[in-house]
Every structure is written in C-alpha cells, then in structure tokens.
Design an enzyme around this catalytic site. Structure first.
Site, PDB file in Angstrom:
ATOM      1  CG  HIS A 225      -2.138   0.823   1.065  1.00 38.26           C
ATOM      2  ND1 HIS A 225      -3.330   0.299   0.606  1.00 38.26           N
ATOM      3  CD2 HIS A 225      -2.367   2.142   1.257  1.00 38.26           C
ATOM      4  CE1 HIS A 225      -4.236   1.254   0.543  1.00 38.26           C
ATOM      5  NE2 HIS A 225      -3.674   2.394   0.932  1.00 38.26           N
TER       6      HIS A 225
ATOM      7  CG  ASP B 232     -10.530   3.592   5.072  1.00 33.60           C
ATOM      8  OD1 ASP B 232      -9.975   4.619   5.497  1.00 33.60           O
ATOM      9  OD2 ASP B 232     -10.355   3.152   3.928  1.00 33.60           O
TER      10      ASP B 232
ATOM     11  NE  ARG C 270      -8.149  11.053   5.921  1.00 27.26           N
ATOM     12  CZ  ARG C 270      -7.273  10.130   5.496  1.00 27.26           C
ATOM     13  NH1 ARG C 270      -7.671   8.886   5.314  1.00 27.26           N
ATOM     14  NH2 ARG C 270      -6.035  10.434   5.262  1.00 27.26           N
TER      15      ARG C 270
ATOM     16  CB  SER D  94      -7.018   5.507   6.244  1.00 28.75           C
ATOM     17  OG  SER D  94      -7.283   5.174   4.910  1.00 28.75           O
TER      18      SER D  94
ATOM     19  CE  LYS E 209      -7.490   1.568   2.756  1.00 25.33           C
ATOM     20  NZ  LYS E 209      -7.785   2.958   2.572  1.00 25.33           N
TER      21      LYS E 209
HETATM   22  N1  URA Z   1      -4.089   5.628   1.402  1.00 24.27           N
HETATM   23  C1  URA Z   1      -5.120   5.251   2.200  1.00 24.27           C
HETATM   24  O1  URA Z   1      -5.682   4.182   2.022  1.00 24.27           O
HETATM   25  N2  URA Z   1      -5.491   6.055   3.185  1.00 24.27           N
HETATM   26  C2  URA Z   1      -4.890   7.238   3.416  1.00 24.27           C
HETATM   27  O2  URA Z   1      -5.266   7.901   4.342  1.00 24.27           O
HETATM   28  C3  URA Z   1      -3.819   7.627   2.593  1.00 24.27           C
HETATM   29  C4  URA Z   1      -3.439   6.804   1.571  1.00 24.27           C
END
Ligand code: URA
Length: 443
Positions: free
Chosen positions: A82, A161, A168, A183, A187
C-alpha cells in the site's frame, strides 16, 4: 453517548476513550452519524492529532467495523502493498502483475484518488470494461486461477474507512498521521494479508512533506502491524517530483504498460522493483531483494508481467488489448505540448500543485459526486537535476479544451524552480522501517 460532546473533546485536544472512538467509528460505518459531524470530527483530529494509543485503537476499531477477509483458500503467503499516495505513483499497476508472474499470489485491494494523489481504482476504471467492484468469493477465485486481482475494498471490509476516506478527500483532512495510519492499516488488517509492504512517500507531492514526518508515519504503521502480529516493511520513498512521467488515469495506465513492456525505465520502474522485491522476500520466494529484483526484471524481459496484466484485465471484464494498443485507452480531445522559456537546472517543484493541476483538468475529484475524465492529465518532461533551455520540452497537457490545457501548463511552469547552477538528483528512497528500527540511506 453524544457526537457533539466527542467532537468538542477533540476540538480541545483531549484524549478520547475507547468507547468514544468506537462510537465515532460505528457511526461512520453504519451511517448513523451525519457527514457534517463526521467531517467536523475529522477536522478536529487533523488539527489536534491523536496519541499513539488513540491511533492504534482507532485502527483496530475501524478494522472491526466490518468483516476480515479470509484468504486461507489461496495457497502461499499473501503479501499486500500500500502506498500513502503520490503523484504519478502507479507502482501497483507495475508490481502487482510482476509479482504475480513470479508465482506469488497478489490479492490486492486498492483505493481511489485522495486529495491531489491518484488512486489505483480510478486508473483501472479508465480501461474500457474494467470492473473493480468484485465480490470476495469471485476475488478469491480469480487469485486462485490466475494468481492476481486488483479490486476496491468490498462493502463489508473496513466500511468506516470507506466513508471517512471519501469525506477526507473533499474536506482537506487528508494530511493527518492518525487518519492516514488508521485508514491504511485498518484496510490492510481487514484484507487478510499475511504480510504488508508499505510505500511511505515523502516530499512536496506526498501527504507528509518532511522526511521526519514520513518516518514517524512509517513507524506508527509498522508498530500497529507488529501489534497485530503481521510482518510489515515500510519503505520511505521520494515524492519531491511525480514518480512516473505521466499524471492522470489513462495516462498512468499507459506509463505502467510502457514499463511492463520494457519500453521505459526510470523512477517508476526502480521503485516498483524495490517494493516488489520486498514482497517477494516476505513471501519467501527469494532470500534477498537483489534476487527479487532480478526475478522481476526477468518477468519484464520475458513479457510474463505484461501477460499477467492482460489476464487480470480480462478476468475483471476489461479489454486486454489495451496492453498492445494504447489507442484503446480514453483519448483526450486536446493534446498540447509546451516548452521552457527559460534556462537552468531543475531544482525543485511543488508536486502537490502538479497533482492539483491534473485534478483541475478532471483527473481527480473536488466533490464526492464528481465524475472523472479518464483521458486528461499531463506528461512532465523535466525531472529534478535536468538541464533545460528555451525550447526544451516542459509538459504535454491532455485536456478537454485548449483553455484548460493552457491553465494547467501555466500552473506547472509556475511551480517548477530553476537554478543557475547544477543540481543533484534526489534519491529514490530514503529509509526502511521495520519492527527492528529505521535504516536510513545516505544521500
Ligand atoms: N491511502 C489510504 O488508504 N489512506 C490514506 O489515508 C492515505 C493513503
């Protein structure tokens, strides 16, 4: 419990209890707290921060707000990756097929654009027919049969989220350590991965602009992973300029296909190989990242990576012929090239402003309901350290009309600083953070 009081506590910078965090998270997940109160709470967190304990608890509460995917039907170690988000940052589209082509299952759940940063799902949806909304059982079957899938988080996975992320994006509350860490990690913990590679960006186009802020974010996420018993490696990589040359949805798909077909090299390829090689190490496929990089390079050379991307696109309803014929991707009405009207060495650029210029062209959202124009964006021809002179190509803009193209080009010109003396290229990566500590690389 009462949301006004909870917002009021955070407004004053007070520490929230577990029950208060659960109340906020459950309200976000179930829709019982209206968007305006969630938005106020996000801003209070953005302005006043959270303690490490609050951040960890927020993450766990967000993970528990939905289901945890069970990937045990897929054999082998499932490694997820990620990014904290950047501009021209399309490493997933390069490394997911490459890692899958090396025999490691890639069960990837990605996100949409956030603020000035692009999102893998939006990029994938620019491929005609491509679907990213796939049910968990079909997702697992796809990984079992072809070794890879890239989808959006299913509705039942970290639903808090999903709501907060979209809010956001349009309330200027993206750049907050607790909100980013919770966040991403909620996930990743819910996605069922066995191990996680994080790409934490730093520089003017990153959500965290300073190296120390990015290292702190990396440490916070590694700590959360460690607490949840998941091996996490976080690599802090440079985002002081767009990673790939292309910024925009279909344009970034093209950039990834160019790397996978061996036509282009450069920063996007290098960072993708670094992250991919760490995935191969965590999966136990190789012992060292050097071995991993060699394997990934071979998957580019043999065409196995590009073939895997074709298979993933076809399995998700998209047209795999885009991999051979880039003209099948959405094409902008206006394509206009601009050149430098000054000379010097590229010293610095405001990469967030470049991301916002692409967003203003229609590549990103200003409101939750905005519909993207997949064809628009820009290709930047200058990198930090390059020598430029009058007439040297600066940027090619892909836009819906000439006026939009001129506005974007003027913005780009305005935010790139030239120096009269030679400038050193910045490094592509700065540090690796694991549970054992921070290893910094010399410049
Ligand atoms: N990627 C995400 O999933 N969440 C964030 O807050 C920033 C980048």
């Amino acid at each position: 419990m009462n949301m006004v009081e909870i917002i009021g506590k955070k407004k004053l910078g007070q520490v929230l209890t577990h029950e208060e965090i659960d109340y906020f998270v459950q309200g976000a997940a179930t829709g019982t707290i209206p968007d305006y109160q969630l938005a106020a709470m996000l801003m209070a967190i953005r302005l006043n921060g959270m303690t490490a304990e609050e951040t960890t608890y927020l993450t766990l509460s967000m993970t528990r707000s939905g289901d945890v995917a069970d990937l045990s039907a897929i054999p082998g170690v499932k490694v997820d990756k990620h990014s904290t988000g950047g501009v021209g940052d399309t490493t997933t589209l390069v490394l997911a097929p490459l890692v899958a082509a090396c025999g490691i299952p890639v069960a990837k759940m990605s996100g949409r654009g956030l603020g000035h940063t692009g999102g893998t799902l939006d990029k994938l949806e620019s491929i005609p027919g491509m679907s990213v909304e796939i049910a968990e059982d079909a997702f697992i079957r796809q990984v079992q049969t072809i070794g890879g899938a890239i989808i959006g988080q299913t509705g039942t996975l970290a639903p808090a989220d999903k709501t907060l992320y979209a809010l956001r994006d349009v309330t200027s509350t993206v750049d907050s350590l607790p909100l980013i860490a919770s966040s991403i990690m909620s996930k990743k913990l819910a996605s069922g991965a066995d191990a996680i590679v994080l790409d934490v960006k730093t520089g003017s186009g990153a959500i965290m602009h300073t190296l120390e802020g990015s290292i702190d974010l990396a440490k916070a996420m590694v700590d959360i992973g460690t607490l949840a018993d998941k091996p996490v490696v976080a690599i802090v990589t440079g985002m002081e300029q767009p990673l790939g040359t292309h910024v925009g949805n279909a344009l970034e798909v093209k950039d990834a296909i160019d790397v996978l077909s061996g036509r282009t090299a450069g920063a996007l390829k290098e960072v993708s190989l670094l992250l991919g090689s760490h995935m191969l190490v965590l999966a136990g496929r190789v012992k060292t990242t050097t071995e991993g990089k060699a394997l990934l390079e071979e998957a580019i050379r043999s065409g196995a990576g590009l073939q895997k991307l074709r298979e993933i696109i076809a399995a998700q309803g998209g047209d795999p012929n885009v991999c051979n014929d880039l003209s099948l991707l959405p094409q902008a009405k206006v394509v206009k090239a601009y050149s430098w009207d000054a000379e010097g060495y590229v010293e610095d650029m405001d990469t967030t402003a470049i991301g916002l210029a692409a967003q203003a062209l229609g590549a990103g959202r200003m409101k939750k309901s905005d519909v993207l124009d997949y064809s628009v964006g820009l290709v930047l021809h200058a990198r930090i350290g390059d020598k430029v002179e009058q007439g040297t190509p600066l940027v090619t803009v892909y836009a819906k009309d000439e006026a939009a193209a001129d506005t974007a080009a003027a913005k780009v010109r305005q935010v790139i600083k030239l120096s009269p003396v030679p400038v050193q290229q910045p490094p592509l990566w700065y540090a690796i953070v694991t549970k054992d500590g921070v290893q910094r690389f010399d410049r």
